[in-house]
Design a protein around this motif. Structure first.
Motif, PDB file in Angstrom:
ATOM      1  N   ASN A 122     -18.718   2.079  20.193  1.00 53.97           N
ATOM      2  CA  ASN A 122     -18.610   0.765  20.815  1.00 53.97           C
ATOM      3  C   ASN A 122     -17.743   0.767  22.065  1.00 53.97           C
ATOM      4  O   ASN A 122     -17.442  -0.283  22.607  1.00 53.97           O
ATOM      5  CB  ASN A 122     -18.054  -0.242  19.791  1.00 53.97           C
ATOM      6  CG  ASN A 122     -19.086  -0.631  18.748  1.00 53.97           C
ATOM      7  OD1 ASN A 122     -19.973  -1.427  19.013  1.00 53.97           O
ATOM      8  ND2 ASN A 122     -18.976  -0.057  17.563  1.00 53.97           N
ATOM      9  N   ASN A 123     -17.332   1.962  22.508  1.00 57.97           N
ATOM     10  CA  ASN A 123     -16.556   2.063  23.736  1.00 57.97           C
ATOM     11  C   ASN A 123     -17.493   1.911  24.933  1.00 57.97           C
ATOM     12  O   ASN A 123     -18.555   2.533  24.967  1.00 57.97           O
ATOM     13  CB  ASN A 123     -15.849   3.419  23.779  1.00 57.97           C
ATOM     14  CG  ASN A 123     -14.858   3.518  24.918  1.00 57.97           C
ATOM     15  OD1 ASN A 123     -15.212   3.472  26.084  1.00 57.97           O
ATOM     16  ND2 ASN A 123     -13.593   3.655  24.567  1.00 57.97           N
ATOM     17  N   PRO A 124     -17.116   1.110  25.944  1.00 61.58           N
ATOM     18  CA  PRO A 124     -17.996   0.926  27.099  1.00 61.58           C
ATOM     19  C   PRO A 124     -18.370   2.219  27.803  1.00 61.58           C
ATOM     20  O   PRO A 124     -19.429   2.301  28.430  1.00 61.58           O
ATOM     21  CB  PRO A 124     -17.160   0.022  28.020  1.00 61.58           C
ATOM     22  CG  PRO A 124     -16.273  -0.733  27.104  1.00 61.58           C
ATOM     23  CD  PRO A 124     -15.934   0.239  26.007  1.00 61.58           C
ATOM     24  N   LEU A 258      -4.266  -0.288  11.025  1.00 54.83           N
ATOM     25  CA  LEU A 258      -3.307  -0.808  12.004  1.00 54.83           C
ATOM     26  C   LEU A 258      -3.812  -2.110  12.608  1.00 54.83           C
ATOM     27  O   LEU A 258      -3.047  -3.077  12.759  1.00 54.83           O
ATOM     28  CB  LEU A 258      -3.082   0.231  13.101  1.00 54.83           C
ATOM     29  CG  LEU A 258      -2.162  -0.184  14.260  1.00 54.83           C
ATOM     30  CD1 LEU A 258      -0.735  -0.370  13.771  1.00 54.83           C
ATOM     31  CD2 LEU A 258      -2.202   0.867  15.378  1.00 54.83           C
ATOM     32  N   MET A 259      -5.090  -2.136  12.948  1.00 52.44           N
ATOM     33  CA  MET A 259      -5.663  -3.344  13.528  1.00 52.44           C
ATOM     34  C   MET A 259      -5.625  -4.491  12.526  1.00 52.44           C
ATOM     35  O   MET A 259      -5.282  -5.627  12.876  1.00 52.44           O
ATOM     36  CB  MET A 259      -7.104  -3.064  13.962  1.00 52.44           C
ATOM     37  CG  MET A 259      -7.820  -4.273  14.558  1.00 52.44           C
ATOM     38  SD  MET A 259      -6.968  -4.934  15.989  1.00 52.44           S
ATOM     39  CE  MET A 259      -7.061  -3.533  17.082  1.00 52.44           C
ATOM     40  N   MET A 294     -14.009  -3.946  11.938  1.00 51.56           N
ATOM     41  CA  MET A 294     -14.386  -2.684  12.563  1.00 51.56           C
ATOM     42  C   MET A 294     -14.843  -2.905  13.995  1.00 51.56           C
ATOM     43  O   MET A 294     -14.499  -2.144  14.901  1.00 51.56           O
ATOM     44  CB  MET A 294     -15.481  -1.986  11.759  1.00 51.56           C
ATOM     45  CG  MET A 294     -15.946  -0.656  12.363  1.00 51.56           C
ATOM     46  SD  MET A 294     -14.591   0.513  12.667  1.00 51.56           S
ATOM     47  CE  MET A 294     -14.249   1.055  10.994  1.00 51.56           C
ATOM     48  N   GLU A 295     -15.625  -3.960  14.235  1.00 50.81           N
ATOM     49  CA  GLU A 295     -16.062  -4.263  15.597  1.00 50.81           C
ATOM     50  C   GLU A 295     -14.875  -4.627  16.481  1.00 50.81           C
ATOM     51  O   GLU A 295     -14.787  -4.202  17.631  1.00 50.81           O
ATOM     52  CB  GLU A 295     -17.077  -5.403  15.571  1.00 50.81           C
ATOM     53  CG  GLU A 295     -18.420  -5.021  14.952  1.00 50.81           C
ATOM     54  CD  GLU A 295     -19.326  -6.212  14.750  1.00 50.81           C
ATOM     55  OE1 GLU A 295     -20.550  -6.066  14.892  1.00 50.81           O
ATOM     56  OE2 GLU A 295     -18.813  -7.310  14.431  1.00 50.81           O
ATOM     57  N   LEU A 296     -13.940  -5.400  15.917  1.00 50.20           N
ATOM     58  CA  LEU A 296     -12.749  -5.772  16.662  1.00 50.20           C
ATOM     59  C   LEU A 296     -11.903  -4.532  16.959  1.00 50.20           C
ATOM     60  O   LEU A 296     -11.354  -4.387  18.059  1.00 50.20           O
ATOM     61  CB  LEU A 296     -11.927  -6.787  15.867  1.00 50.20           C
ATOM     62  CG  LEU A 296     -10.710  -7.403  16.574  1.00 50.20           C
ATOM     63  CD1 LEU A 296     -11.151  -8.200  17.787  1.00 50.20           C
ATOM     64  CD2 LEU A 296      -9.927  -8.284  15.616  1.00 50.20           C
ATOM     65  N   THR A 297     -11.818  -3.629  15.976  1.00 41.94           N
ATOM     66  CA  THR A 297     -11.066  -2.389  16.172  1.00 41.94           C
ATOM     67  C   THR A 297     -11.680  -1.558  17.287  1.00 41.94           C
ATOM     68  O   THR A 297     -10.975  -1.035  18.162  1.00 41.94           O
ATOM     69  CB  THR A 297     -11.041  -1.561  14.872  1.00 41.94           C
ATOM     70  OG1 THR A 297     -10.414  -2.315  13.842  1.00 41.94           O
ATOM     71  CG2 THR A 297     -10.275  -0.256  15.071  1.00 41.94           C
ATOM     72  N   MET A 301      -9.816  -0.570  20.629  1.00 42.58           N
ATOM     73  CA  MET A 301      -9.564   0.842  20.900  1.00 42.58           C
ATOM     74  C   MET A 301      -9.875   1.197  22.351  1.00 42.58           C
ATOM     75  O   MET A 301      -9.349   2.165  22.888  1.00 42.58           O
ATOM     76  CB  MET A 301     -10.391   1.719  19.964  1.00 42.58           C
ATOM     77  CG  MET A 301      -9.766   1.924  18.589  1.00 42.58           C
ATOM     78  SD  MET A 301      -8.230   2.863  18.678  1.00 42.58           S
ATOM     79  CE  MET A 301      -8.862   4.494  19.048  1.00 42.58           C
ATOM     80  N   THR A 302     -10.734   0.404  22.985  1.00 51.81           N
ATOM     81  CA  THR A 302     -10.999   0.617  24.405  1.00 51.81           C
ATOM     82  C   THR A 302      -9.720   0.443  25.207  1.00 51.81           C
ATOM     83  O   THR A 302      -9.399   1.246  26.087  1.00 51.81           O
ATOM     84  CB  THR A 302     -12.065  -0.375  24.907  1.00 51.81           C
ATOM     85  OG1 THR A 302     -13.268  -0.169  24.175  1.00 51.81           O
ATOM     86  CG2 THR A 302     -12.331  -0.181  26.386  1.00 51.81           C
TER      87      THR A 302
END
Length: 502
Positions: A122-124, A258-259, A294-297, A301-302
């Motif tokens: 999910n990283n750009p 952690l998130m 998970m999506e928010l994480t 993470m980006t």
């Protein structure tokens, strides 16, 4: 015929078949009228990737220098996969900017499996097509000038602690010098953790949060992942039934937990909910989009991964180059002055900007770019032969080589920040020529660039006000890069002395 003879014949035939499999398409570019660099079975055109006797960017640079005067493009091979390297800055600029829609995606997207690598997927940087557009549109407002300005006081506060930490490290190091890469990673970990998550990583204490160690592990590529990427270049269909994540399961679990804790703390604290920081922006996005943890994480993470390692590397090398050049260091110190600087004033220091750009030129985080063709495009070589690339083809842009070409940069191995001052054309001059890609370029330019620059500038201001930076004798005096690291990092480490100013 004996059984031993049969076995030997079988083995010989097997080796021959493997050899043919590895080299059978080495004439791929030659048949299209394009020169092909020397390539080896399994190793392809970049043997240093496997031998690790030197950084692979030197293989790329040798190719660039051998063919740049006679060709605009040249054929190369990643193991046995044909790829095209552009040698002209005009084509480099087109790939990144003017013809962006035809080279929309990054090759690393091929190595990522959304089911086994949820955070990275999910990283750009990894996302492709419409998914990239949507994610970029979601993340960009979180990195606006207003938000970066809002967390600038946090950066200033961390910088004060950073100065005290440097003093302690220098006292313990004595004549051995301070490991400046570790020093700067402690800084970026602390400032990013606070600005993004609103927590302290305790980076400047004797007992840092496990976040520091986990960040280091994020960027340590495992042998399994490297082996998997090699298999992909040999036989791409393997991805359908076998994949290896870049982030190990325990790293993913750590950041997920952690998130979740950071979210819980933020929602429970009315005061924290008023912070204009990146986590609150992401929580607003979660409520709007219905994102799960998970999506928010993966979204957050980006901010984390883009802010930790890359920024610490640039800060480390900027301090190194200023330590080598006392005149540049003093000129920058005079520009900074002694008064506390506002966010707006921090953005109006041209020599500081020039020093950072020159560091990014000499030690670019992205040594070379590997772009995926997304629409057919024709490259014309200098001899008039044209070659078409189609969706799925990989195009290599040799950023490091363009940054170090004496045709575009006088004395390219020298640290000369003044080349990026406005009166000399500024950074726009080199970017428009297609010979500067410090933060990338075009629509996929680094989304965290503004935040990273603020971190860098805030740290440099405080360090130079408080210390004379000098290079320790343990540090090499050339710019040779680490043999194996995927970003530009001086070989052997960077050890500096920080002498307190009166």
């Amino acid at each position: 015929m004996s059984i031993v003879t049969v076995i030997l014949l079988f083995l010989v035939a097997l080796v021959a078949l493997c050899y043919l499999f590895l080299i059978w398409n080495f004439n791929y570019w030659k048949k299209r009228g394009i020169k092909t660099v020397k390539s080896w079975p399994l190793l392809g055109s970049f043997p240093s990737l496997f031998t690790q006797k030197r950084n692979v960017v030197y293989d790329v640079d040798e190719i660039y220098r051998k063919y740049k005067s006679t060709d605009n493009v040249v054929g190369v091979f990643s193991t046995r996969m044909p790829q095209l390297m552009v040698l002209s800055p005009e084509y480099a600029q087109q790939v990144f900017v003017s013809e962006f829609r035809r080279f929309h995606d990054n090759e690393m997207a091929r190595t990522c499996d959304t089911e086994t690598d949820e955070i990275l997927a999910n990283n750009p940087f990894i996302l492709t097509g419409q998914a990239w557009k949507e994610r970029r549109a979601e993340i960009t407002p979180g990195l606006s000038a207003n938000r970066v300005s809002a967390v600038y006081p946090v950066s200033q506060s961390v910088c004060k602690k950073f100065v005290e930490y440097i003093k302690r490290q220098q006292r313990m190091a004595g004549s051995s010098g301070v490991d400046t890469k570790s020093l700067c990673l402690a800084y970026t970990t602390e400032v990013v953790a606070d600005c993004v998550l609103g927590i302290s990583a305790q980076s400047f204490s004797d007992n840092p949060n496990p976040l520091v160690g986990m960040i280091k592990r994020v960027f340590d590529q495992s042998f399994g992942f490297i082996f998997y990427v090699t298999l992909l270049t040999l036989w791409p269909p393997i991805k359908k039934f076998y994949s290896v994540p870049l982030f190990s399961k325990d790293v993913v679990k750590f950041f997920f937990d952690l998130m979740q804790r950071s979210i819980n703390l933020r929602r429970e604290s009315a005061e924290a909910r008023d912070r204009v920081d990146f986590l609150n922006y992401m929580l607003q996005l979660q409520d709007k989009k219905g994102l799960n943890t998970m999506e928010l994480t993966s979204h957050t993470m980006t901010f984390l991964t883009d802010g930790f390692e890359t920024t610490s590397m640039v800060l480390t090398h900027t301090l190194l180059l200023l330590g080598r050049d006392s005149a540049a260091q003093q000129r920058l110190r005079e520009e900074i002055g002694t008064a506390n600087l506002s966010f707006e004033q921090l953005s109006e220091l041209p020599y500081l900007d020039a020093c950072i750009h020159e560091t990014l030129r000499l030690f670019p985080p992205g040594l070379f770019a590997r772009k995926l063709c997304t629409e057919r495009f024709e490259f014309a070589n200098k001899d008039g032969v044209s070659v078409g690339v189609v969706p799925g083809d990989v195009i290599i842009v040799p950023n490091y080589s363009l940054h170090h070409d004496e045709k575009y940069y006088e004395q390219p191995m020298q640290f000369r920040p003044e080349r990026f001052l406005e009166q000399n054309g500024g950074v726009r001059k080199y970017r428009d020529q297609g010979v500067y890609f410090g933060w990338g370029d075009g629509p996929r330019v680094c989304p965290g660039m503004r935040f990273a620059l603020t971190q860098l500038k805030a740290a440099l201001v405080e360090v130079l006000r408080n210390f004379e930076v000098k290079v320790n004798s343990r540090t090499r005096n050339d710019n040779e890069l680490d043999d194996t690291y995927f970003m530009a990092m001086l070989k052997g480490g960077i050890w500096l002395d920080f002498e307190e100013r009166k």
